[in-house]
Design an enzyme around this catalytic site. Structure first.
Site, PDB file in Angstrom:
ATOM      1  N   HIS A  75      -4.852  -1.524  12.927  1.00  0.00           N
ATOM      2  CA  HIS A  75      -5.506  -2.549  12.117  1.00  0.00           C
ATOM      3  C   HIS A  75      -4.953  -3.913  12.465  1.00  0.00           C
ATOM      4  O   HIS A  75      -4.002  -4.046  13.227  1.00  0.00           O
ATOM      5  CB  HIS A  75      -5.292  -2.272  10.620  1.00  0.00           C
TER       6      HIS A  75
ATOM      7  N   ASP B 147      -4.945  -3.125   3.377  1.00  0.00           N
ATOM      8  CA  ASP B 147      -4.513  -1.750   3.556  1.00  0.00           C
ATOM      9  C   ASP B 147      -3.602  -1.231   2.472  1.00  0.00           C
ATOM     10  O   ASP B 147      -3.054  -0.135   2.610  1.00  0.00           O
ATOM     11  CB  ASP B 147      -3.800  -1.618   4.908  1.00  0.00           C
TER      12      ASP B 147
ATOM     13  N   SER C 102     -12.767   1.874  11.358  1.00  0.00           N
ATOM     14  CA  SER C 102     -12.365   0.798  10.454  1.00  0.00           C
ATOM     15  C   SER C 102     -12.138  -0.535  11.158  1.00  0.00           C
ATOM     16  O   SER C 102     -11.870  -1.533  10.505  1.00  0.00           O
ATOM     17  CB  SER C 102     -11.101   1.190   9.690  1.00  0.00           C
TER      18      SER C 102
END
Lengths: 164, 198
Positions: free
Chosen positions: A79, A106, A40
């Site tokens: 992230h 998210d 991701s």
């Protein structure tokens, strides 16, 4: 002889443990080195890359790549922060994250009803990077019999070591 | 190469009766691997060290083009729909150890409730281009590090969790995160005041 067979691996294990715990203390992060598990964050980070983390006292700001755990789940997620709202008295901060390679933020990952991450969810910031070296741990996790084979081979080598 | 001597090593009995093995395949493999690991680690450290000396001063022009809407959102929040102009030449930021730049535009402002608010409005991943002779000026459009956006819509919604956007002083900031091939990441930014929202 038996004492030696127990002491040698015991010494190795405890010295690795001490080094790991010292690293945790120095970086202020509970997991100072992590392996990237998902795609991701491509193309910045691929599965199998190693990340060095540091927590530090500096406040969380956008653009930082953070590692966080969601309540009730024990897989770390790596992230980037895309929104920060820090209260005037500095006691509280709302953080929103997004994977570079994901289309949306998210919030779909967070727990039900959770809109923001807070300081307690965040375990560290990525400060350094080594490409691809973590692939070993991913392979060992995906194929557990490889892990058992490796441990048995290492154990065998230690026990049959002829050096005094 | 695989004789018993090579695999198990030459044995020699020392004066105190202990047996010491030398020059077996395992010893050679062990020392080669250790040497390789040490050299690789030093090279990685030196490589990331070169980024410390890399200087760049890219030109950046960033401003709010217009504010199309400023409305209530989901009850207690506010949503501003804005467009911006961005002219930035980030080509000099690339060093030989740079894998990519992650560039983004964010709005920064202060409210009575939150002393720091940062909302990312747009981002772009700029990858290292292979070296090639500089193209004639007309073909520059292909190079993502040379950013020219006019009246560009935001990628992400500009949402304020309270009701503080009206008449608010806002700064627009261009931030670029330098992702190395190996080693330490660093971030640089340019803050440009954008005036007040209506």
């Amino acid at each position: 002889m038996i004492g030696q067979a127990v002491l040698e691996p015991g010494l190795i294990v405890s010295s690795v443990l001490v080094m790991w715990k010292t690293l945790i203390l120095l970086t202020g992060s509970e997991s100072p080195v992590v392996v990237v598990l998902s795609g991701s964050m491509e193309p910045a980070m691929y599965r199998g890359d190693i990340l060095f983390l540091n927590m530090g006292k500096a406040p969380i700001r956008t653009g930082e790549i953070v590692v966080f755990y969601l309540d009730g789940r024990d897989i770390p997620i790596v992230h980037r922060v895309i929104a920060v709202h820090e209260r005037a008295n500095g006691t509280h901060v709302d953080v929103l994250t997004k994977g570079d390679n994901n289309h949306g933020d998210d919030r779909t990952l967070y727990n039900k009803g959770q809109e923001w991450l807070h300081q307690q969810h965040i375990m560290g910031r990525a400060v350094g990077f080594l490409p691809k070296l973590g692939m070993v741990t991913i392979v060992l996790n995906d194929y557990p019999y490889l892990k058992y084979a490796l441990i048995s081979v290492l154990g065998l080598l230690l026990l049959t070591n002829k050096e005094t | 190469m695989f004789s018993a001597k090579a695999v198990y090593g030459n044995s020699a009995r020392l004066r105190d009766g202990k047996v010491q093995t030398m020059h077996s395949i395992w010893h050679r493999a062990n020392s080669s691997l250790t040497f390789f690991g040490t050299v690789a680690a030093v090279l990685c450290l030196l490589t990331t060290g070169t980024d410390f000396f890399h200087e760049s001063n890219p030109s950046v022009s960033l401003k709010l083009h217009d504010v199309r809407r400023l409305v209530q959102h989901h009850g207690s929040k506010e949503h501003a729909v804005v467009t911006f102009d961005l002219d930035a030449d980030l080509r000099d930021v690339f060093s030989w150890n740079t894998k990519q730049l992650f560039a983004f535009v964010q709005a920064e402002y202060e409210t009575p409730e939150n002393r720091i608010n940062q909302v990312v409005l747009w981002d772009s991943i700029i990858q290292q281009k292979p070296p090639r002779p500089p193209p004639p000026p007309l073909l520059r459009r292909g190079d993502k590090a040379y950013i020219r956006l006019n009246a560009h819509k935001t990628k992400y919604a500009f949402i304020e969790p309270g009701r503080y956007l009206r008449n608010r002083e806002v700064n627009l900031t261009l931030v670029w995160c330098v992702m190395p091939r190996v080693g330490a990441m660093y971030t640089q930014q340019r803050v440009l005041p954008a005036g007040k929202l209506p």
